[in-house]
Scaffold this motif. Sequence first.
Motif, PDB file in Angstrom:
ATOM      1  N   LYS A   1       7.138 -27.977  26.263  1.00 17.31           N
ATOM      2  CA  LYS A   1       8.405 -27.632  26.904  1.00 17.31           C
ATOM      3  C   LYS A   1       8.127 -26.554  27.953  1.00 17.31           C
ATOM      4  CE  LYS A   1      10.896 -30.345  24.390  1.00 17.31           C
ATOM      5  NZ  LYS A   1      12.174 -30.450  23.701  1.00 17.31           N
TER       6      LYS A   1
ATOM      7  N   LEU B   1      13.204 -26.828  16.140  1.00 22.53           N
ATOM      8  CA  LEU B   1      12.679 -28.135  16.543  1.00 22.53           C
ATOM      9  C   LEU B   1      12.676 -28.388  18.056  1.00 22.53           C
ATOM     10  CD1 LEU B   1      11.584 -30.402  14.787  1.00 22.53           C
ATOM     11  CD2 LEU B   1      13.783 -31.521  14.937  1.00 22.53           C
ATOM     12  N   LEU B   2      13.684 -27.885  18.743  1.00 22.25           N
ATOM     13  CA  LEU B   2      13.784 -28.187  20.172  1.00 22.25           C
ATOM     14  C   LEU B   2      12.675 -27.541  21.000  1.00 22.25           C
ATOM     15  CD1 LEU B   2      15.931 -29.787  21.819  1.00 22.25           C
ATOM     16  CD2 LEU B   2      16.924 -27.601  22.405  1.00 22.25           C
TER      17      LEU B   2
ATOM     18  N   TRP C   1       5.518 -28.487  15.065  1.00 16.66           N
ATOM     19  CA  TRP C   1       6.687 -29.315  15.396  1.00 16.66           C
ATOM     20  C   TRP C   1       6.651 -30.637  14.607  1.00 16.66           C
ATOM     21  CZ3 TRP C   1       6.138 -34.187  17.629  1.00 16.66           C
ATOM     22  CH2 TRP C   1       7.346 -34.859  17.812  1.00 16.66           C
TER      23      TRP C   1
ATOM     24  N   ARG D   1       9.549 -31.911  12.157  1.00 23.77           N
ATOM     25  CA  ARG D   1      10.276 -33.141  12.510  1.00 23.77           C
ATOM     26  C   ARG D   1      10.219 -34.126  11.343  1.00 23.77           C
ATOM     27  NH1 ARG D   1      12.722 -35.661  17.578  1.00 23.77           N
ATOM     28  NH2 ARG D   1      13.167 -37.689  16.758  1.00 23.77           N
TER      29      ARG D   1
ATOM     30  N   GLY E   1      23.359 -29.768  18.202  1.00 23.99           N
ATOM     31  CA  GLY E   1      24.099 -30.828  17.534  1.00 23.99           C
ATOM     32  C   GLY E   1      25.589 -30.826  17.771  1.00 23.99           C
TER      33      GLY E   1
ATOM     34  N   THR F   1      26.478 -31.073  22.994  1.00 30.90           N
ATOM     35  CA  THR F   1      26.184 -32.314  23.720  1.00 30.90           C
ATOM     36  C   THR F   1      27.220 -33.406  23.427  1.00 30.90           C
ATOM     37  OG1 THR F   1      24.674 -32.624  21.888  1.00 30.90           O
ATOM     38  CG2 THR F   1      23.707 -32.052  24.013  1.00 30.90           C
TER      39      THR F   1
ATOM     40  N   ARG G   1       9.020 -30.041  31.578  1.00 31.57           N
ATOM     41  CA  ARG G   1       7.792 -29.911  30.787  1.00 31.57           C
ATOM     42  C   ARG G   1       6.788 -29.106  31.587  1.00 31.57           C
ATOM     43  NH1 ARG G   1      10.897 -31.864  27.590  1.00 31.57           N
ATOM     44  NH2 ARG G   1      10.562 -33.712  26.289  1.00 31.57           N
TER      45      ARG G   1
ATOM     46  N   PRO H   1      19.768 -40.842  28.232  1.00 31.93           N
ATOM     47  CA  PRO H   1      20.548 -39.631  27.915  1.00 31.93           C
ATOM     48  C   PRO H   1      19.992 -38.864  26.722  1.00 31.93           C
ATOM     49  CG  PRO H   1      21.762 -41.607  27.279  1.00 31.93           C
ATOM     50  CD  PRO H   1      20.570 -42.068  28.058  1.00 31.93           C
ATOM     51  N   PHE H   2      19.261 -39.553  25.835  1.00 24.99           N
ATOM     52  CA  PHE H   2      18.702 -38.882  24.657  1.00 24.99           C
ATOM     53  C   PHE H   2      17.203 -38.643  24.798  1.00 24.99           C
ATOM     54  CE2 PHE H   2      22.520 -41.070  23.089  1.00 24.99           C
ATOM     55  CZ  PHE H   2      23.144 -40.037  22.405  1.00 24.99           C
TER      56      PHE H   2
ATOM     57  N   ARG I   1       9.555 -36.931  21.417  1.00 23.31           N
ATOM     58  CA  ARG I   1      10.544 -35.842  21.408  1.00 23.31           C
ATOM     59  C   ARG I   1      11.960 -36.360  21.648  1.00 23.31           C
ATOM     60  NH1 ARG I   1       7.829 -30.671  20.912  1.00 23.31           N
ATOM     61  NH2 ARG I   1       9.936 -29.980  20.467  1.00 23.31           N
TER      62      ARG I   1
ATOM     63  N   CYS J   1      15.753 -37.334  21.060  1.00 21.61           N
ATOM     64  CA  CYS J   1      16.766 -36.600  20.289  1.00 21.61           C
ATOM     65  C   CYS J   1      16.795 -37.085  18.836  1.00 21.61           C
ATOM     66  CB  CYS J   1      18.132 -36.827  20.930  1.00 21.61           C
ATOM     67  SG  CYS J   1      19.481 -36.123  19.984  1.00 21.61           S
TER      68      CYS J   1
HETATM   69  C1  HEM Z   1      25.637 -36.980  23.013  1.00 22.52           C
HETATM   70  C2  HEM Z   1      24.960 -36.142  22.253  1.00 22.52           C
HETATM   71  C3  HEM Z   1      23.537 -35.730  22.460  1.00 22.52           C
HETATM   72  C4  HEM Z   1      22.738 -35.823  23.572  1.00 22.52           C
HETATM   73  C5  HEM Z   1      23.098 -36.385  24.941  1.00 22.52           C
HETATM   74  C6  HEM Z   1      21.464 -35.259  23.211  1.00 22.52           C
HETATM   75  C7  HEM Z   1      20.369 -35.199  24.069  1.00 22.52           C
HETATM   76  C8  HEM Z   1      19.126 -34.717  23.712  1.00 22.52           C
HETATM   77  C9  HEM Z   1      17.971 -34.723  24.575  1.00 22.52           C
HETATM   78  C10 HEM Z   1      17.947 -35.257  26.005  1.00 22.52           C
HETATM   79  C11 HEM Z   1      16.947 -34.175  23.880  1.00 22.52           C
HETATM   80  C12 HEM Z   1      15.512 -33.968  24.388  1.00 22.52           C
HETATM   81  C13 HEM Z   1      15.383 -32.660  25.117  1.00 22.52           C
HETATM   82  C14 HEM Z   1      14.013 -32.495  25.751  1.00 22.52           C
HETATM   83  O1  HEM Z   1      13.175 -33.354  25.591  1.00 22.52           O
HETATM   84  O2  HEM Z   1      13.786 -31.464  26.399  1.00 22.52           O
HETATM   85  C15 HEM Z   1      17.446 -33.821  22.571  1.00 22.52           C
HETATM   86  C16 HEM Z   1      16.696 -33.240  21.580  1.00 22.52           C
HETATM   87  C17 HEM Z   1      17.212 -32.829  20.367  1.00 22.52           C
HETATM   88  N1  HEM Z   1      18.493 -33.039  19.890  1.00 22.52           N
HETATM   89 FE1  HEM Z   1      19.940 -34.036  20.848  1.00 22.52          FE
HETATM   90  N2  HEM Z   1      21.501 -34.838  21.909  1.00 22.52           N
HETATM   91  C18 HEM Z   1      22.747 -35.119  21.402  1.00 22.52           C
HETATM   92  C19 HEM Z   1      23.191 -34.881  20.112  1.00 22.52           C
HETATM   93  C20 HEM Z   1      22.461 -34.273  19.125  1.00 22.52           C
HETATM   94  C21 HEM Z   1      22.901 -34.073  17.768  1.00 22.52           C
HETATM   95  C22 HEM Z   1      24.242 -34.547  17.198  1.00 22.52           C
HETATM   96  C23 HEM Z   1      21.914 -33.380  17.122  1.00 22.52           C
HETATM   97  C24 HEM Z   1      21.863 -32.895  15.692  1.00 22.52           C
HETATM   98  C25 HEM Z   1      22.817 -33.017  14.834  1.00 22.52           C
HETATM   99  C26 HEM Z   1      20.852 -33.156  18.075  1.00 22.52           C
HETATM  100  C27 HEM Z   1      19.684 -32.471  17.824  1.00 22.52           C
HETATM  101  C28 HEM Z   1      18.591 -32.454  18.655  1.00 22.52           C
HETATM  102  C29 HEM Z   1      17.340 -31.825  18.307  1.00 22.52           C
HETATM  103  C30 HEM Z   1      17.020 -31.049  17.036  1.00 22.52           C
HETATM  104  C31 HEM Z   1      16.456 -32.073  19.376  1.00 22.52           C
HETATM  105  C32 HEM Z   1      14.985 -31.691  19.461  1.00 22.52           C
HETATM  106  C33 HEM Z   1      14.167 -32.844  18.916  1.00 22.52           C
HETATM  107  C34 HEM Z   1      12.661 -32.633  18.984  1.00 22.52           C
HETATM  108  O3  HEM Z   1      12.165 -32.085  19.963  1.00 22.52           O
HETATM  109  O4  HEM Z   1      12.001 -33.077  18.031  1.00 22.52           O
HETATM  110  N3  HEM Z   1      21.203 -33.727  19.271  1.00 22.52           N
HETATM  111  N4  HEM Z   1      18.773 -34.170  22.483  1.00 22.52           N
END
Ligand code: HEM
Length: 452
Positions: A78, A93-94, A101, A105, A265, A268, A333, A392-393, A398, A400
Amino acid sequence: MVTVSPKKKANYPPGPKTHPLLGILPEYAADPIGFMSRSAQEYGDIVHWKSPTLSFYQLNHPDYIEELLVKKNSLFTKHQTFHILRKIWGNGLLVSDGEFWQRQRRLMQPAFHREQIFAYGEVMVDYTKRLLKNWHEDEIRDVHEDMMHLTLEIVAKTLFGTELLEDVTQVEKAMQVSIEYFEARNNNMLLYLTPEWLPIPINLRFKKAVQQFDQLIYRIIQKKRESGKNSHDLLSMLLHIQDEDGTRMSDKQIRDELITLLIAGHETTALALSWTWYLLSQHPEVEQKLLTELQTVLAGRTPTFADLPKLIYTERVIMEVMRLYPPVWAMSRQALQDCEIAGYPIRTGDGVVISPWVMHRDSRYFEQPEVFNPDRWANDFVKKIPTFAYFPFSGGPRVCIGQSFAKMEAVLLLATILQQFKLTLVPNQEIVPWTAFTLRPKYGVKMLLNQR
Ligand code: HEM
């Protein structure tokens, strides 16, 4: 830790001409999404730009994004700008990396398995119904604020088994302060160069926000521990997990994971819904089609997870909202070692940035990209475009962790609310995307409520 390698004569891709001292910062800070969109239009699939101390490559092609997130994921970490957030998120985790990590995870993944998140559906709908009891005929409300409140309470209840009650406001205030801090430090030249320890108001406000977060989270951990119950939520699981050598996760690490989940969580998903209310208010024909589907599938009753496969158009609406207003509008990154992306050399320490906002509006993949058209997702359209034209995710290892949780939550909340209330945008308000860490409606979204 990234150490920057010595300068070699570089072969840079094209990019905007920049100020000799300030780099792209003045232009970027004035309008980050405008700047990145123009860069893509003018210079193509890979663009190079510089801020005063950082060198960035912007990738605007799905294949290059895949190269970064999937094929060469292990060569990147990151970006250091993200690390401002470490002050609040710790090593959650993020932002954590490497083997640490991977282990975290693996430990947390079961809480996000499909079967597990189905069980959360009931809480999601119950909490929404509770919110709607406080909505009144002809009332004007900032629905963005309501969505933030609601999703925060849902994440605390489903993952930690905790009712936040009056703590909701405290969490929201602390979050607001930290997002402003992140945005200000990244976009304001003077602050960017100011040490973080200097006791100026913005630094002090941020420090206080971190303390407030800490108090709340440690209280939640303490309460759960005292209850002695293993209530099968993620927090209980983290408290009971033991490594093979018998060690448990420290309270500090549990705190970091909880705070990460609390923040990542809720905001977003709340944003996806806030932008949904706004776009529906501008597209009555979409709203009508949505209502027809809800009437056919649910006929007035509240939805459950079992209804999800039938709420096809509702899901398309959410996908289309996140195409136009991706809650995470950019990701960055930093190279851990010298490597290549798109055939260009990337040096250790260089930054790489990708933007769902830019890719999702690329006319090579989306016909009339500025038009809000949920029907574009019909006939398995998602399978016809490259994977990283719509992300979007994010994607790769990595991706979401809360993706399925968020998709289910967005559909259930939208279906529950829309059946009960008609939301009309209050005239004469500015709805502008604000590129803080996430893509927020800068002044909220005020809507007039009418019961159906
Ligand atoms: C519409 C809803 C959501 C969107 C658009 C979203 C989007 C993202 C994105 C783009 C990333 C990657 C970030 C990166 O690579 O720099 C991410 C990572 C993550 N999100 Fe989401 N997210 C959403 C909902 C949630 C929810 C509901 C949770 C938990 C309840 C969550 C927990 C996490 C976590 C913990 C990570 C880090 C994962 C890792 O690196 O292993 N997110 N999310």
